[in-house]
Every structure is written in structure tokens, then in C-alpha cells.
Design a protein around this motif. Sequence first.
Motif, PDB file in Angstrom:
ATOM      1  N   UNK A  56       0.777  -1.223   0.000  1.00  0.00           N
ATOM      2  CA  UNK A  56       0.000   0.000   0.000  1.00  0.00           C
ATOM      3  C   UNK A  56       0.810   1.275   0.000  1.00  0.00           C
ATOM      4  N   UNK A  57       0.077   2.375  -0.093  1.00  0.00           N
ATOM      5  CA  UNK A  57       0.608   3.729   0.047  1.00  0.00           C
ATOM      6  C   UNK A  57      -0.106   4.366   1.228  1.00  0.00           C
ATOM      7  N   UNK A  58       0.595   5.178   2.008  1.00  0.00           N
ATOM      8  CA  UNK A  58      -0.027   5.849   3.143  1.00  0.00           C
ATOM      9  C   UNK A  58       0.325   7.332   3.128  1.00  0.00           C
ATOM     10  N   UNK A  59      -0.692   8.166   3.349  1.00  0.00           N
ATOM     11  CA  UNK A  59      -0.541   9.616   3.351  1.00  0.00           C
ATOM     12  C   UNK A  59      -0.707  10.193   4.758  1.00  0.00           C
ATOM     13  N   UNK A  60      -0.706   9.346   5.801  1.00  0.00           N
ATOM     14  CA  UNK A  60      -0.970   9.834   7.160  1.00  0.00           C
ATOM     15  C   UNK A  60       0.183  10.723   7.658  1.00  0.00           C
ATOM     16  N   UNK A  61      -0.097  11.459   8.698  1.00  0.00           N
ATOM     17  CA  UNK A  61       0.897  12.382   9.261  1.00  0.00           C
ATOM     18  C   UNK A  61       2.143  11.641   9.735  1.00  0.00           C
ATOM     19  N   UNK A  62       1.970  10.500  10.403  1.00  0.00           N
ATOM     20  CA  UNK A  62       3.123   9.750  10.901  1.00  0.00           C
ATOM     21  C   UNK A  62       4.036   9.306   9.752  1.00  0.00           C
ATOM     22  N   UNK A  63       3.451   8.763   8.700  1.00  0.00           N
ATOM     23  CA  UNK A  63       4.263   8.316   7.552  1.00  0.00           C
ATOM     24  C   UNK A  63       4.944   9.494   6.864  1.00  0.00           C
TER      25      UNK A  63
END
Length: 147
Positions: free
Chosen positions: A28-35
Motif C-alpha cells: 500500500x501507500x499511506x498519506x498519514x501524518x506519521x508516515x
Amino acid sequence: MSDTIRRTGSCLCGGVQFEVHGAPLRIGLCHCKDCRKASGSVYSAFAIWPREAFETTGIVSSYGTRSFCPTCGGRVAWVDDNEAEVMIGSLDVAPTDLMPEYELWTSRRETWLHALLGTEQFEHDRPTANAAELPPPRPLSDAVAGD
């Protein structure tokens, strides 16, 4: 992908090395603040393997659930009792054949990035329920227009 596939990777300086065996469980791809903060980029690309398919050598430090090399600061993996998440960019061979199947935290995706065609889109975290119980993914046309 075959279960005989062996992939290797490392941190930036090579002080921490790892191997994964077989096919990943998901990609997957993640756009969250932590990533975003951990990678310094606007999203992270990762693959997740069963914990028993992941092996590492070298000394690692950690911050929360993320492990990294204490020498170069390069991200190594996120590992729990069941799974190991590896950043695709830390694999030794590039480009890989690992194609993302979904995107997380699309509510934080940059407006100039478009949804990756053919992937499931999740506004926040991916549901953990059995796949048969998951709601159908939003149509890609809704994800592009609404995010």
C-alpha cells in the motif's frame, strides 16, 4: 509471486540488513501524518509480510513501533508479533514488481497527487475486519473528485 522469492534490503548505511521471503500479504501507500513525518515525503510506499518471513541483522533503535538504524537514521521496518512492514524504497533491487493495492489516509493526500488507478481508497486506516465483511471500496471516480 512465489513463496520462494527472497528480497533483501537495508538502511542507508547498510548497518542494518533484512530479508523477506515469499509474497507480501498486502502492498500500500499511506498519506498519514506519521508516515509523512517519518519518511520526509508526502506518502510512504510499503509492503507487509508475515512476521516469520522477516529476518534482520544489525542493531536497531526504535521510536514507538518504527525501527531505524541508529547510525544513519534510515528506516528499517515496523514489526509486531504477526507482521513486518517494510518500506519498498529500502529494498536493494529497484524497481520492484510490488504494486500497491490500496491507499490509506487519502484525506491527507496532497491535492496535486491523484488516486493510484486500480487501488482501494481509504480516507483513514484500512479496516481490520475480515475482507468479506468490509464495505465495498469507493469508486475511483468518487475518490478523485472527493479528495
